[in-house]
Design a protein around this motif. Structure first.
Motif, PDB file in Angstrom:
ATOM      1  N   ILE A 153      72.704 -95.152  35.663  1.00 41.93           N
ATOM      2  CA  ILE A 153      72.420 -93.827  36.202  1.00 41.93           C
ATOM      3  C   ILE A 153      71.039 -93.855  36.847  1.00 41.93           C
ATOM      4  CG2 ILE A 153      73.869 -92.556  34.557  1.00 41.93           C
ATOM      5  CD1 ILE A 153      71.371 -91.830  33.000  1.00 41.93           C
ATOM      6  N   GLU A 154      70.844 -92.962  37.795  1.00 44.40           N
ATOM      7  CA  GLU A 154      69.546 -92.792  38.440  1.00 44.40           C
ATOM      8  C   GLU A 154      68.929 -91.506  37.924  1.00 44.40           C
ATOM      9  OE1 GLU A 154      70.051 -92.798  42.634  1.00 44.40           O
ATOM     10  OE2 GLU A 154      70.684 -94.908  42.730  1.00 44.40           O
ATOM     11  N   ILE A 210      66.660 -83.016  37.090  1.00 41.75           N
ATOM     12  CA  ILE A 210      67.729 -82.254  36.447  1.00 41.75           C
ATOM     13  C   ILE A 210      69.090 -82.899  36.687  1.00 41.75           C
ATOM     14  CG2 ILE A 210      68.942 -80.041  36.406  1.00 41.75           C
ATOM     15  CD1 ILE A 210      66.319 -78.670  37.038  1.00 41.75           C
ATOM     16  N   GLU A 211      69.366 -83.291  37.922  1.00 42.68           N
ATOM     17  CA  GLU A 211      70.664 -83.863  38.249  1.00 42.68           C
ATOM     18  C   GLU A 211      70.566 -85.380  38.254  1.00 42.68           C
ATOM     19  OE1 GLU A 211      73.407 -82.296  38.384  1.00 42.68           O
ATOM     20  OE2 GLU A 211      72.586 -80.268  38.339  1.00 42.68           O
ATOM     21  N   ALA A 212      70.838 -85.995  37.127  1.00 40.50           N
ATOM     22  CA  ALA A 212      70.916 -87.453  37.075  1.00 40.50           C
ATOM     23  C   ALA A 212      72.155 -87.886  37.855  1.00 40.50           C
ATOM     24  CB  ALA A 212      71.013 -87.918  35.627  1.00 40.50           C
ATOM     25  N   LYS A 247      73.953 -84.899  33.806  1.00 42.53           N
ATOM     26  CA  LYS A 247      72.859 -83.941  33.864  1.00 42.53           C
ATOM     27  C   LYS A 247      71.764 -84.387  32.921  1.00 42.53           C
ATOM     28  CE  LYS A 247      71.742 -79.070  34.034  1.00 42.53           C
ATOM     29  NZ  LYS A 247      72.261 -77.705  34.066  1.00 42.53           N
ATOM     30  N   ALA A 248      70.529 -84.373  33.409  1.00 46.65           N
ATOM     31  CA  ALA A 248      69.382 -84.743  32.594  1.00 46.65           C
ATOM     32  C   ALA A 248      68.940 -83.507  31.813  1.00 46.65           C
ATOM     33  CB  ALA A 248      68.248 -85.255  33.477  1.00 46.65           C
ATOM     34  N   THR A 262      64.274 -86.910  27.931  1.00 45.55           N
ATOM     35  CA  THR A 262      65.583 -86.598  28.484  1.00 45.55           C
ATOM     36  C   THR A 262      66.727 -87.261  27.745  1.00 45.55           C
ATOM     37  OG1 THR A 262      64.568 -86.399  30.677  1.00 45.55           O
ATOM     38  CG2 THR A 262      66.950 -86.661  30.616  1.00 45.55           C
ATOM     39  N   HIS A 263      67.803 -86.486  27.537  1.00 42.00           N
ATOM     40  CA  HIS A 263      69.072 -87.074  27.126  1.00 42.00           C
ATOM     41  C   HIS A 263      70.136 -86.663  28.139  1.00 42.00           C
ATOM     42  CE1 HIS A 263      69.472 -83.220  24.600  1.00 42.00           C
ATOM     43  NE2 HIS A 263      70.475 -83.155  25.453  1.00 42.00           N
ATOM     44  N   ILE A 264      71.313 -87.262  28.043  1.00 45.82           N
ATOM     45  CA  ILE A 264      72.343 -87.049  29.052  1.00 45.82           C
ATOM     46  C   ILE A 264      73.325 -85.965  28.625  1.00 45.82           C
ATOM     47  CG2 ILE A 264      73.826 -88.923  28.179  1.00 45.82           C
ATOM     48  CD1 ILE A 264      74.546 -89.475  31.140  1.00 45.82           C
TER      49      ILE A 264
END
Length: 222
Positions: A131-132, A136-138, A167-168, A177-179
């Motif tokens: 993931i990048e 907010i929007e990973a 989503k971060a 941050t978690h997913i």
């Protein structure tokens, strides 16, 4: 015309109602009696508050036989509550996160994994290029799509949903941050279905088995 946020803000602002809402962050449906105990109020008072929360669109009611169960109306409500907790802790500093070590380690945040393990997971997915990190929007990379498809995730179905695939989410206890998003939900469901962990009864704690945490790390964390 701009949305009128005052009604929603007023619903959340009440102390008893906020306690009931936060109790439902565990993702489980609870009865009015259980929520009254969480808020330390009478059953009659709880009934009045719950009626307002349902009418205001924050809760939904599920009926099973003679029983009525209350749930958050959706992941958006859970995200709103989590953000309010983060903002409140920033404005009025308190010791970071819950005092319970088990809750800090791994817990459910409505429908995805939170806590120390979840933050480690997010950092590893970024480090592996799956993931990048885009605030907010990973973003799930092509490499990440292939990785999760191999594990059984239906990425095409996720992409058809209105909910973000990734989503971060700022972790309340870790301040990192978690997913979240559809993929975050799938990861939690996957580790539970594999028997690597279980959600403890009447708790948000996610408890890994000794072998389960090893398998989880072997699978997701480089």
């Amino acid at each position: 015309m701009e949305p009128d946020i005052t009604q929603t803000a007023a619903l959340v602002a009440d102390s008893a109602r906020s306690k009931m809402l936060i109790a439902l962050l565990g993702g489980k449906a609870l009865t009015a009696t259980e929520l009254a105990l969480e808020a330390d109020i009478s059953a009659q008072t709880a009934s009045s508050h719950l009626a307002k929360l349902v009418e205001g669109g924050l809760l939904v009611v599920r009926k099973q036989g003679r029983h009525r169960y209350f749930q958050l109306a959706g992941y958006e409500i859970a995200e709103l509550l989590e953000q309010l907790m983060n903002v409140t802790a920033t404005i009025k500093p308190i010791p970071t996160g819950p005092s319970d070590a088990s809750l800090r380690h791994s817990r459910v945040c409505y429908d995805h994994l939170a806590g120390e393990v979840a933050v480690q997971l997010y950092d590893s997915l970024v480090a592996q290029g799956l993931i990048e990190d885009a605030l907010i929007e990973a973003k799930l990379t092509e490499k990440g799509k292939a990785f999760f498809i191999d594990l059984g995730a239906d990425i095409e179905a996720f992409e058809r949903q209105k909910r973000p695939v990734c989503k971060a989410c700022l972790d309340w206890s870790e301040r990192r941050t978690h997913i979240a998003g559809s993929l975050g939900k799938w990861i939690l469901e996957h580790l539970l279905s594999q028997g690597w962990a279980q959600q403890l009864p009447d708790s948000r704690v996610i408890e890994f088995t000794p072998k389960g945490i090893i398998r989880f790390r072997q699978t997701f964390i480089a």
